[in-house]
Design an enzyme around this catalytic site. Structure first.
Site, PDB file in Angstrom:
ATOM      1  N   SER A  16     -23.718  34.441 -11.076  1.00 25.76           N
ATOM      2  CA  SER A  16     -25.007  33.957 -11.617  1.00 25.76           C
ATOM      3  C   SER A  16     -26.078  35.050 -11.571  1.00 25.76           C
ATOM      4  O   SER A  16     -27.239  34.789 -11.880  1.00 25.76           O
ATOM      5  CB  SER A  16     -25.483  32.746 -10.808  1.00 25.76           C
ATOM      6  OG  SER A  16     -25.648  33.113  -9.450  1.00 25.76           O
ATOM      7  N   HIS A  75     -27.990  28.673 -10.689  1.00 24.70           N
ATOM      8  CA  HIS A  75     -27.038  29.292  -9.760  1.00 24.70           C
ATOM      9  C   HIS A  75     -25.918  28.311  -9.429  1.00 24.70           C
ATOM     10  O   HIS A  75     -24.733  28.651  -9.500  1.00 24.70           O
ATOM     11  CB  HIS A  75     -27.736  29.701  -8.459  1.00 24.70           C
ATOM     12  CG  HIS A  75     -26.763  29.991  -7.342  1.00 24.70           C
ATOM     13  ND1 HIS A  75     -26.085  31.191  -7.219  1.00 24.70           N
ATOM     14  CD2 HIS A  75     -26.317  29.204  -6.335  1.00 24.70           C
ATOM     15  CE1 HIS A  75     -25.276  31.130  -6.172  1.00 24.70           C
ATOM     16  NE2 HIS A  75     -25.387  29.928  -5.611  1.00 24.70           N
ATOM     17  N   GLU A 113     -19.574  32.892  -2.222  1.00 26.48           N
ATOM     18  CA  GLU A 113     -20.784  33.441  -2.866  1.00 26.48           C
ATOM     19  C   GLU A 113     -20.574  34.841  -3.435  1.00 26.48           C
ATOM     20  O   GLU A 113     -21.117  35.125  -4.517  1.00 26.48           O
ATOM     21  CB  GLU A 113     -21.957  33.448  -1.879  1.00 26.48           C
ATOM     22  CG  GLU A 113     -22.437  32.068  -1.442  1.00 26.48           C
ATOM     23  CD  GLU A 113     -23.033  31.216  -2.576  1.00 26.48           C
ATOM     24  OE1 GLU A 113     -23.266  30.027  -2.351  1.00 26.48           O
ATOM     25  OE2 GLU A 113     -23.239  31.734  -3.695  1.00 26.48           O
TER      26      GLU A 113
HETATM   27  C1  LIG Z   1     -22.525  26.852   4.071  1.00 30.13           C
HETATM   28  C2  LIG Z   1     -23.546  27.862   3.665  1.00 30.13           C
HETATM   29  O1  LIG Z   1     -23.317  28.988   4.427  1.00 30.13           O
HETATM   30  C3  LIG Z   1     -24.979  27.375   3.918  1.00 30.13           C
HETATM   31  O2  LIG Z   1     -25.154  27.267   5.264  1.00 30.13           O
HETATM   32  C4  LIG Z   1     -25.261  26.061   3.211  1.00 30.13           C
HETATM   33  C5  LIG Z   1     -26.447  25.353   3.822  1.00 30.13           C
HETATM   34  N1  LIG Z   1     -27.047  24.397   2.962  1.00 30.13           N
HETATM   35  C6  LIG Z   1     -26.922  24.458   1.605  1.00 30.13           C
HETATM   36  N2  LIG Z   1     -27.584  23.563   0.825  1.00 30.13           N
HETATM   37  C7  LIG Z   1     -27.440  23.623  -0.512  1.00 30.13           C
HETATM   38  N3  LIG Z   1     -28.105  22.720  -1.280  1.00 30.13           N
HETATM   39  N4  LIG Z   1     -26.669  24.564  -1.099  1.00 30.13           N
HETATM   40  C8  LIG Z   1     -25.988  25.472  -0.373  1.00 30.13           C
HETATM   41  O3  LIG Z   1     -25.275  26.337  -0.915  1.00 30.13           O
HETATM   42  C9  LIG Z   1     -26.100  25.444   1.027  1.00 30.13           C
HETATM   43  N5  LIG Z   1     -25.410  26.367   1.829  1.00 30.13           N
HETATM   44 FE   LIG Z   2     -24.342  29.262  -3.895  1.00 30.68          FE
END
Ligand SMILES: C[C@H](O)[C@H](O)[C@H]1CNc2nc(N)[nH]c(=O)c2N1
Ligand SMILES: [Fe+2]
Ligand SMILES: N[C@@H](Cc1ccccc1)C(=O)O
Length: 291
Positions: free
Chosen positions: A208, A143, A189
């Site tokens: 994805s 993804h 997204e």
């Molecule tokens: C910003 C998004 O809404 C979400 O809160 C964050 C939190 N932590 C994350 N952590 C990872 N590894 N990947 C991500 O896409 C996200 N998204």
């Molecule tokens: Fe994502």
């Protein structure tokens, strides 16, 4: 656009120090949850899962994914095995100053946004099991690499993603993370863009997904609204089904420009106006048709 020099690494104050992942690096303690990509841990099955996902998904993108994504996809390099992140960075960093870094999974908002603010994209370093080919709850390496990384080669989108990082830290300070996460959800997204030759997907969650790519751009079922930031930040979303509402932009420059103003008054407006259901119809919405 000239490659922007990434800002100095962020040093966390005591309060935001995460429970693990404190790395001493160049004398700075950078508690950012990143970890080296554990390449040796991937099994032959893992590499085969990546190859199958890549082959299936790249066959679907023509006519459904935006032009910028299709142009950049080959820059991911190898597709018959999970790429080493440094192989991708050898091309990505010279292009837009971004760097893919490995993380063990979802990380808290502050480290996440801090990484983005430093042009570091956190990529989960595990891959789904064959039983999860069609649906995963959390982002995995496929993804993140297939969905998110190609557009980081696009200078305008790359600058937008860095602005998100700074905006996320600001939202965290204002207690507005929920509102901003809705904007992230419906653009980064699950965003759609209107091209001269029709609607196309640019959101990583769509790009994805084997099922949602067709659904988001072709199905008459969901409503599609021209992106309005306040409307978007009011709109709840569901994480375990296709979207009932998609927000549409006309270009990445428009997305960059719409999100450049100070959001502080918008966060207050969202509080006053209240939330809307994921499928809400709302007076003032500008509907975008399929044709
Ligand atoms: C910003 C998004 O809404 C979400 O809160 C964050 C939190 N932590 C994350 N952590 C990872 N590894 N990947 C991500 O896409 C996200 N998204
Ligand atoms: Fe994502
Ligand atoms: N301009 C937003 C920050 C932001 C930029 C880009 C994307 C998302 C948010 C603010 O002032 O809060």
């Amino acid at each position: 656009m000239a490659a922007l020099t990434p800002p100095a690494p962020v040093v966390y104050g005591e309060g935001s120090r995460p429970p693990r992942g404190d790395y001493a690096r160049d004398g700075l303690v950078l508690a950012d949850y990143t970890c080296p990509q554990n390449y040796a841990a991937y099994t032959a099955q893992d590499h085969d899962t990546y190859r199958q996902l890549f082959d299936r998904q790249s066959a679907l993108v023509p006519g459904l994914a935006c032009d910028e994504f299709i142009a950049a996809l080959p820059l991911l390099g190898v597709k018959d095995r999970i790429p080493r992140f440094e192989e991708i960075n050898a091309r990505l960093t010279p292009a837009t100053g971004w760097e893919v870094v490995a993380v063990p999974g979802l990380i808290p908002e502050v480290p996440f946004f801090t990484l983005l603010a430093n042009r570091k994209f956190p990529v989960t370093d595990w891959i789904r099991t064959p039983e999860e080919m069609d649906y995963i709850v959390e982002p995995d390496v496929f993804h993140d690499l297939f969905g998110h990384v190609p557009l980081l080669f696009n200078p305008v989108f790359a600058a937008h993603m860095q602005a998100y990082g700074a905006g996320g830290l600001k939202a965290h300070g204002l207690g507005a993370c929920e509102q901003l996460s809705r904007l992230y959800w419906y653009t980064i997204e699950f965003g759609l863009v209107r091209q001269a030759d029709g609607l196309r997907a640019y959101g990583a969650g769509i790009l994805s997904s084997s099922g949602e790519l067709q659904h988001s751009v072709r199905s008459p079922e969901p409503q599609r609204l021209a992106l309005d930031v306040t409307r978007c930040m009011r709109t709840r979303y569901k994480i375990d089904s296709y979207q009932q509402t998609y927000f549409v932009i006309d270009s990445f420059q428009q997305l960059f420009d719409l999100t450049a103003p100070d959001f502080t008054p918008l966060y207050a407006q969202v509080q006053t106006l209240g939330e809307l259901a994921a499928d809400a119809r709302n007076a003032g919405d500008t509907l975008v048709s399929l044709a």
